[in-house]
Motif scaffolding. Structure first.
Motif, short mmCIF file in Angstrom:
data_model
loop_
_atom_site.label_atom_id
_atom_site.label_comp_id
_atom_site.label_asym_id
_atom_site.label_seq_id
_atom_site.Cartn_x
_atom_site.Cartn_y
_atom_site.Cartn_z
N SER A 40 27.01 47.41 -33.31
CA SER A 40 27.67 46.47 -32.40
C SER A 40 26.91 46.33 -31.09
CB SER A 40 29.10 46.92 -32.14
OG SER A 40 29.69 46.17 -31.09
N LEU A 41 26.49 47.47 -30.52
CA LEU A 41 25.79 47.44 -29.24
C LEU A 41 24.42 46.76 -29.38
CD1 LEU A 41 26.62 51.01 -27.85
CD2 LEU A 41 27.80 48.85 -27.43
N SER A 44 25.02 43.12 -29.50
CA SER A 44 25.38 42.63 -28.17
C SER A 44 24.13 42.48 -27.31
CB SER A 44 26.35 43.59 -27.49
OG SER A 44 27.59 43.61 -28.17
N GLY A 47 22.19 39.51 -28.33
CA GLY A 47 22.82 38.30 -27.80
C GLY A 47 22.48 38.06 -26.35
N GLN A 87 23.11 32.65 -30.51
CA GLN A 87 23.88 33.56 -29.68
C GLN A 87 25.33 33.65 -30.16
OE1 GLN A 87 24.26 32.42 -25.58
NE2 GLN A 87 25.36 34.28 -25.01
N ASN A 91 27.06 37.11 -31.33
CA ASN A 91 28.25 37.61 -30.62
C ASN A 91 29.43 37.80 -31.56
OD1 ASN A 91 26.84 37.65 -28.25
ND2 ASN A 91 27.71 35.76 -27.43
N ALA A 94 28.76 41.03 -33.40
CA ALA A 94 28.91 42.16 -32.47
C ALA A 94 30.38 42.46 -32.21
CB ALA A 94 28.19 41.85 -31.15
N ARG A 95 31.17 41.42 -32.01
CA ARG A 95 32.60 41.60 -31.76
C ARG A 95 33.30 42.18 -32.98
NH1 ARG A 95 35.55 41.95 -27.08
NH2 ARG A 95 37.71 41.34 -27.46
N LEU A 98 32.46 45.82 -33.24
CA LEU A 98 33.06 46.55 -32.12
C LEU A 98 34.54 46.80 -32.38
CD1 LEU A 98 32.77 47.76 -29.28
CD2 LEU A 98 33.36 45.50 -28.38
N SER A 153 30.26 48.92 -24.76
CA SER A 153 29.97 47.50 -24.91
C SER A 153 29.87 46.82 -23.55
CB SER A 153 31.05 46.83 -25.76
OG SER A 153 30.82 45.44 -25.86
N GLN A 157 26.76 44.93 -21.77
CA GLN A 157 26.88 43.61 -21.16
C GLN A 157 26.34 43.63 -19.73
OE1 GLN A 157 28.00 40.71 -22.62
NE2 GLN A 157 28.09 41.87 -24.54
#
Length: 595
Positions: A40-41, A44, A47, A87, A91, A94-95, A98, A153, A157
């Motif tokens: 996930s990270l 991210s 992205g 992107q 995303n 990734a979401r 997560l 996360s 960001q």
């Protein structure tokens, strides 16, 4: 009976060392799910890399396609649109990963806490309120889970600030420094806000637990509340607890309102500085219009990370307070545990109390040198005044508590040397206030023997005098009882509880005034069935009624935590005045209740 889905064991536990920080203690859970979390990270971060390319393409497009007119504008439009689609896909993935990580961590945390609660002894629940435990097992776990999963996360960001700064430096280093002038101030403010929020976060969680306790007690005791028309008083109590939560949240809001607007708006000051200094540089020919537009986009990108920085600070303080409350439970050792070297003798049904002394956690002395021997296959009735220690005999025999002094022996072995599960399968208890679950009557009766078929359940219910009223219900044995079984009468609940114990078929059966709410005629029919079932079973009956005492081979008079007399009902009635007084007292109480 429907089989429950098998429970997956938590992949990791909380580190047992209380001297470590709360994050280091929770680290094993994070490491256990690192594959999902790292995926996930990584997505991210990818992205973010795509995101920061877009302003640079805008810069080049403006400078080359609009001002210098050396390139095709449509090319840049399609490139920017393509990056936006890429992107969006990144995303989404990734979401997705997560959220999966967050739910897996929450699952593990809940199972760790619940498993620990299941290991705790009766004494723990005598001290701790159920509403407090519910709060720690729900809102506190959620606060920790949110930080463990979403914290990393958010930090990823926040790296967009570094990436954007690096790109700005590569484009125009002096202007990049101007854009970042306000960031150190934001970092200092974040540290000061963290120190101010931590004690308030602890207070909020504590007062939420107090509200949960009030709500839990009033839901469970709603019949008592209504019986005494105490709704308004209880609502006032809830309002007082809720006012405490409101006050704590108000303090929290004041702290946030003091710091967050400054932290949110300082990046905008950077935007103004970029426009001012950058505009002068454009006029002097040291940079381009496209660069100013790109830098405006980069400065706007800096705002969410620093807003999230404030969020992660607040999440961290809330999670730290919640974690400490969870650790308070997990660090409380179970008082009743399996022995290091268990002993499992052949089941015969012999019970012996030798010089047993016991006091409850509040200091109430229940047994004071009790000596009692129940032979295999014998039925003994325990008779005595209320508070004399009769029910405590059952609790110690099943090792719900450990004795202060003396020994409790089952089949010649100290109960402390038995595996707990083995002991409690051998010593079946029917309490005077039976608890039923909000499932079908079949499942309630089969609770201790889930694999039992319908015929076995019906046979146990028939022996307990419950088959008749169960068959009269709309769905019979498939009827789902209400919470705690309150859709049934007290006598019906007791009969279901007796059936539940009989189905397990323990060598030792303890009836703790288990027929007190049953009609005398129904009780007589149950006794007829029990006479047959108790023939080869050791039975201890905590008795008040003469009909119940009539089940026993021998009667033991308990007074002030000691066995002061033993014999048949007739012999004690003729020779022991204290026995006659106890029976007379119970008879008077029964008549008063009946009247």
């Amino acid at each position: 009976m429907s089989a429950a889905a098998p429970r997956r064991a938590p992949r990791a536990g909380i580190h047992p060392d209380p001297s470590k920080s709360w994050l280091r203690r929770a680290a094993p859970i994070v490491r256990a799910h690192r594959a999902l979390l790292i995926t996930s990270l990584a997505l991210s971060f990818a992205g973010l890399i795509v995101q920061v390319q877009i302003p640079d393409l805008v810069r080049v497009g403006i400078d080359e396609a609009l001002i210098a007119r050396t390139a095709d504008l449509a090319t840049y439009v399609w490139l920017i649109a393509g990056l936006a689609v890429v992107q969006g896909v990144i995303n989404f993935l990734a979401r997705l990963y997560l959220l999966r990580t967050a739910y897996e961590m929450e699952y593990d945390l809940r199972n760790i806490v619940f498993a620990h609660l299941m290991r705790m002894s009766y004494g723990f629940y005598d001290r701790v309120q159920s509403g407090e435990l519910m709060s720690r097992a729900t809102s506190d776990i959620r606060a920790v889970q949110m930080y463990l999963a979403f914290g990393p996360s958010i930090l990823v960001q926040c790296t967009i600030a570094g990436i954007a700064f690096a790109l700005m430096v590569s484009i125009n280093a002096p202007l990049a420094v101007v854009a970042m002038l306000t960031m150190p101030v934001i970092a200092v403010l974040g540290v000061r806000m963290r120190k101010a929020i931590f004690p308030v976060s602890w207070l909020i969680q504590s007062r939420l637990a107090a509200v949960a306790t009030v709500v839990d007690e009033n839901i469970q005791g709603v019949r008592i509340v209504k019986a005494f028309a105490a709704e308004k008083r209880q609502l006032d109590g809830l309002a007082t607890a809720a006012d405490g939560v409101r006050w704590a949240y108000t303090v929290d809001a004041r702290i946030r309102s003091r710091w967050m607007p400054v932290m949110d708006n300082l990046p905008r000051l950077g935007l103004a500085l970029v426009l001012l200094i950058g505009g002068l540089m454009v006029l002097d020919g040291h940079t381009t219009v496209g660069t100013i537009v790109a830098f405006n986009s980069y400065v706007l990108m800096l705002q969410p990370p620093f807003r999230m920085l404030g969020m992660i600070i607040m999440m961290g303080q809330r999670a730290a307070a919640s974690a400490q409350r969870i650790y308070d439970i997990l660090d409380t050792p179970a008082e009743i545990v399996d022995p290091a070297v268990p002993v499992v003798p052949e089941p015969r049904g012999e019970i012996e109390f030798t010089g047993v002394r016991f006091a409850y956690p509040d200091g109430t002395v229940a047994l004071d040198g009790l000596d009692l021997h129940v032979r295999p296959g014998e039925t003994v009735a325990l008779v005595g005044a209320t508070g004399g220690g009769k029910s405590t005999v059952a609790r110690l025999a099943a090792r719900f508590y450990d004795t202060g002094d003396g020994k409790v022996l089952v089949d010649g072995v100290d109960v402390r040397d038995y595996p707990l599960a083995t002991l409690r399968h051998r010593v079946g208890i029917v309490p005077d206030e039976p608890f039923l679950f909000s499932v079908s009557l079949h499942d309630n009766i089969a609770f201790g023997h889930p694999s039992a078929g319908r015929e076995e359940v019906v046979a146990a219910a028939r022996a307990a005098g419950a088959d008749g009223f169960i068959r009269d219900l709309p769905q019979g044995y498939d009827t789902v009882v209400g919470e705690r079984g309150y859709t049934l009468s007290g006598g019906q609940r007791q009969r279901v509880a007796i059936a539940r114990a009989l189905l397990v078929n323990p060598p030792v059966l303890i009836l703790d005034d288990a027929t007190s709410a049953i009609d005398v005629r129904v009780e007589q029919r149950i006794h007829e069935s029990l006479h047959e079932l108790m023939r080869d079973r050791t039975t201890i009956v905590v008795a008040h009624r003469l009909a119940t005492i009539g089940l026993a081979d021998r009667v033991v008079l308990i007074e002030n935590g000691r066995a002061v007399a033993s014999g048949t009902h007739a012999a004690l009635l003729a020779s022991e005045p204290r026995y006659a007084r106890v029976l007379a007292s119970h008879t008077e109480q029964t008549e008063e209740v009946s009247a």
